[in-house]
Design a protein around this motif. Sequence first.
Motif, short mmCIF file in Angstrom:
data_model
loop_
_atom_site.label_atom_id
_atom_site.label_comp_id
_atom_site.label_asym_id
_atom_site.label_seq_id
_atom_site.Cartn_x
_atom_site.Cartn_y
_atom_site.Cartn_z
N ILE A 165 0.77 -1.28 -0.42
CA ILE A 165 0.02 -0.21 -0.07
C ILE A 165 0.90 1.35 0.24
CG2 ILE A 165 -1.81 1.50 1.33
CD1 ILE A 165 -3.18 -0.77 2.66
N SER A 166 0.72 1.91 -1.40
CA SER A 166 1.08 3.16 -0.77
C SER A 166 0.39 4.83 -1.15
CB SER A 166 2.36 3.47 -2.24
OG SER A 166 2.75 4.50 -2.57
N TRP A 167 0.88 5.46 0.11
CA TRP A 167 -0.16 6.43 -0.19
C TRP A 167 0.39 7.18 -1.51
CZ3 TRP A 167 -4.21 6.33 2.70
CH2 TRP A 167 -4.76 5.46 3.78
N THR A 168 0.88 7.34 -1.93
CA THR A 168 1.24 8.32 -3.12
C THR A 168 0.79 7.95 -4.93
OG1 THR A 168 4.40 7.84 -2.79
CG2 THR A 168 2.90 8.45 -5.14
N HIS A 169 0.30 6.55 -4.40
CA HIS A 169 -0.40 5.91 -5.59
C HIS A 169 -1.69 5.73 -4.68
CE1 HIS A 169 3.61 3.55 -6.98
NE2 HIS A 169 3.04 4.18 -7.96
N ASP A 170 -2.36 5.42 -3.38
CA ASP A 170 -3.51 5.47 -3.40
C ASP A 170 -3.98 6.47 -2.30
OD1 ASP A 170 -5.87 4.37 -2.14
OD2 ASP A 170 -5.40 3.12 -1.69
N PRO A 171 -3.86 8.16 -2.79
CA PRO A 171 -4.21 9.31 -2.01
C PRO A 171 -5.44 8.99 -1.14
CG PRO A 171 -3.64 9.53 -4.11
CD PRO A 171 -4.10 8.81 -3.78
N LEU A 172 -6.18 8.29 -1.43
CA LEU A 172 -7.44 8.12 -0.74
C LEU A 172 -8.12 7.14 -0.07
CD1 LEU A 172 -10.16 10.22 -3.69
CD2 LEU A 172 -8.99 11.11 -1.90
N GLY A 173 -6.69 6.73 0.31
CA GLY A 173 -7.05 5.06 0.50
C GLY A 173 -7.72 4.38 0.35
N LEU A 174 -8.19 3.81 -0.79
CA LEU A 174 -9.02 2.70 -1.64
C LEU A 174 -8.85 1.84 -1.25
CD1 LEU A 174 -10.81 2.09 -3.66
CD2 LEU A 174 -8.80 2.24 -5.71
N SER A 175 -7.15 1.23 -0.90
CA SER A 175 -7.13 -0.09 -0.62
C SER A 175 -7.65 -0.22 1.46
CB SER A 175 -5.90 -0.43 -0.90
OG SER A 175 -5.11 -0.42 -1.72
N VAL A 176 -7.46 0.18 2.03
CA VAL A 176 -7.71 0.13 3.18
C VAL A 176 -9.13 0.29 3.55
CG1 VAL A 176 -7.53 1.00 5.21
CG2 VAL A 176 -5.64 1.15 4.16
N THR A 177 -9.94 1.30 2.78
CA THR A 177 -11.75 0.79 2.78
C THR A 177 -11.84 0.04 1.68
OG1 THR A 177 -11.14 3.30 2.19
CG2 THR A 177 -13.52 2.42 2.18
N ALA A 178 -11.41 -0.68 0.80
CA ALA A 178 -11.95 -2.02 0.14
C ALA A 178 -11.38 -3.36 1.45
CB ALA A 178 -11.49 -2.23 -0.68
N ILE A 179 -10.86 -3.32 2.30
CA ILE A 179 -10.20 -4.10 3.45
C ILE A 179 -11.12 -4.29 4.08
CG2 ILE A 179 -8.33 -5.46 4.27
CD1 ILE A 179 -6.42 -4.57 2.38
N ALA A 180 -11.72 -2.90 4.54
CA ALA A 180 -12.06 -2.47 5.79
C ALA A 180 -13.68 -3.58 5.65
CB ALA A 180 -12.20 -1.30 6.06
N LEU A 181 -14.45 -3.07 4.66
CA LEU A 181 -15.92 -3.01 3.93
C LEU A 181 -15.51 -4.27 3.45
CD1 LEU A 181 -18.53 -2.46 2.70
CD2 LEU A 181 -17.53 -1.98 0.25
N LEU A 182 -14.39 -5.55 3.56
CA LEU A 182 -14.73 -7.09 2.79
C LEU A 182 -14.66 -7.63 4.51
CD1 LEU A 182 -14.24 -9.15 1.21
CD2 LEU A 182 -11.24 -9.21 1.65
N TYR A 183 -14.80 -7.12 5.18
CA TYR A 183 -15.09 -7.25 6.55
C TYR A 183 -16.16 -7.14 7.40
CZ TYR A 183 -10.05 -9.49 6.17
OH TYR A 183 -9.25 -10.20 6.26
N VAL A 184 -16.86 -6.00 7.25
CA VAL A 184 -16.83 -5.21 7.94
C VAL A 184 -19.18 -5.68 7.01
CG1 VAL A 184 -18.61 -2.80 8.64
CG2 VAL A 184 -16.22 -3.23 8.82
#
Length: 355
Positions: free
Chosen positions: A253-272
Motif C-alpha cells: 500500500i502506497s499513499w503516493t499511488h493511493d492518496p484516498l485510501g482506496l485499498s484500506v477502505t475496500a479491505i475494511a468493507l470486505l470484513y465489515v
Amino acid sequence: MSFALSFLCGQSTFAPALYYAFVAAVCGIIAVIFAFVLIFGLRAKRNVKREKVTSMPDGFSPLDVKRIFIGKTYPQRLTRALIAYWGERGYIKVKQLSRNTVRIIKLKDMPKHDSDDALFFDRGTYVRENDLFQLLIKRTRNGKPVNLNRAIFTKDDASLMRDYAVREDEGVYSAKHYTLKIVTIALCIFAALLAQVYKVIAAPENFIGIVGVGFACIGLAVMMFVKEMPIVFKTIWCGGWLAGSTVAMCAGISWTHDPLGLSVTAIALLYVGPLFLVRFVDYREKNNLSDYSDLVNYRKFLLFAPAAELRSLDYYKVLPMLYAFRIKRLVAHKFGEQPLPDWYVNETGKKGVLL
C-alpha cells in the motif's frame, strides 16, 4: 502509451484518471450496499403498525418468538423460557433444588400436532417443540437435575440442530432475502478485488494482494457458515487465516499511488460487510411482517406499560415471553409479588431464579 510501457516494464506509476475511476467504482459499491441496509434493513420496522398489543395468541411459544424475529428457533438459548412455558401449560412440574438447579417432573405428554388437543401458532414450530420436550424428559427421567444457567439443548445434539436448520425459516424469509444477502457479500468481495487490481496496475509486484482476497473469502466462509467446528479451534484458525490474508492485501500500500485510501477502505468493507452490514439486509414475507409487527408491539407493551396495567395480567403466563424477549430483569418487578404457581415446588415457599 507511457502508462502501458510502465506497466509492461514493471515500473510503478500513478494515473489520476484511472485511479479516480477505481475510487468511483468502489464508492458506488459502498453506496449500493448502504442503500440495501437502509431500504431493506428498515423495511420490517416500517411495517410495524402503531397499535397496542397486550397478548399473543394461545399456543404462541418462545420458539415462535425466535422464529418470527430471526427465522431460527435456536432452542439452546431458551432454557428458562421453555421450562416456564411447559410448566404453565401443565406438561411438567418444576422442583427447586438450589438457587440455579431444578428437577423436572413429567405430568403428561404434549399432544401430537394432528390431535384435537394440540394448540399451537405454527405447526412446524410445534413439531420441533414436541421433539425438544421428549428429549428433555428423556434426559431427566432418572431425576437428573437441570442447571438453569446452562442450555438444555446444546450443539452436541448435532442431528437435532441440523433438522431445525433445514427449511425452518419457511414463511419468514423469501428467496429475495437470500438473493440480497448474496449480492451484498459479492459486492463487498468485488470492491476489495477492484482495489487490489488497481494496486497491481500501479505496481505489478503487488499481485499477492489478489491472492489475499481469495484467502480472506475462504476464512470468512468458514467463520460464517461452518457451524460444527469447535469454537476455540474455529477462532484460532479463522483468526490466523484472516490475519495472513489482511497482511497480503495490505502489502505494498502506497499513499503516493493511493492518496484516498482506496485499498484500506475496500479491505475494511470486505470484513465489515459480510460479518455485520449483511445482517441488516432483511426482506421478510408479507405474512411474517404482520406477525413481526404484533411481536414488536407486544414487547413494547411489556416494556413500557405501567405497573398497574401489567398487574392485571397472569404473570406466569407472560413469564416465558419475558425470557424469550430477554427483558425479565427490566419488567418482572412491575408485576409485584406473586404466589407460587401450581407447577412449581419449593419446600421453603420462596421463589427461585426461574420465577
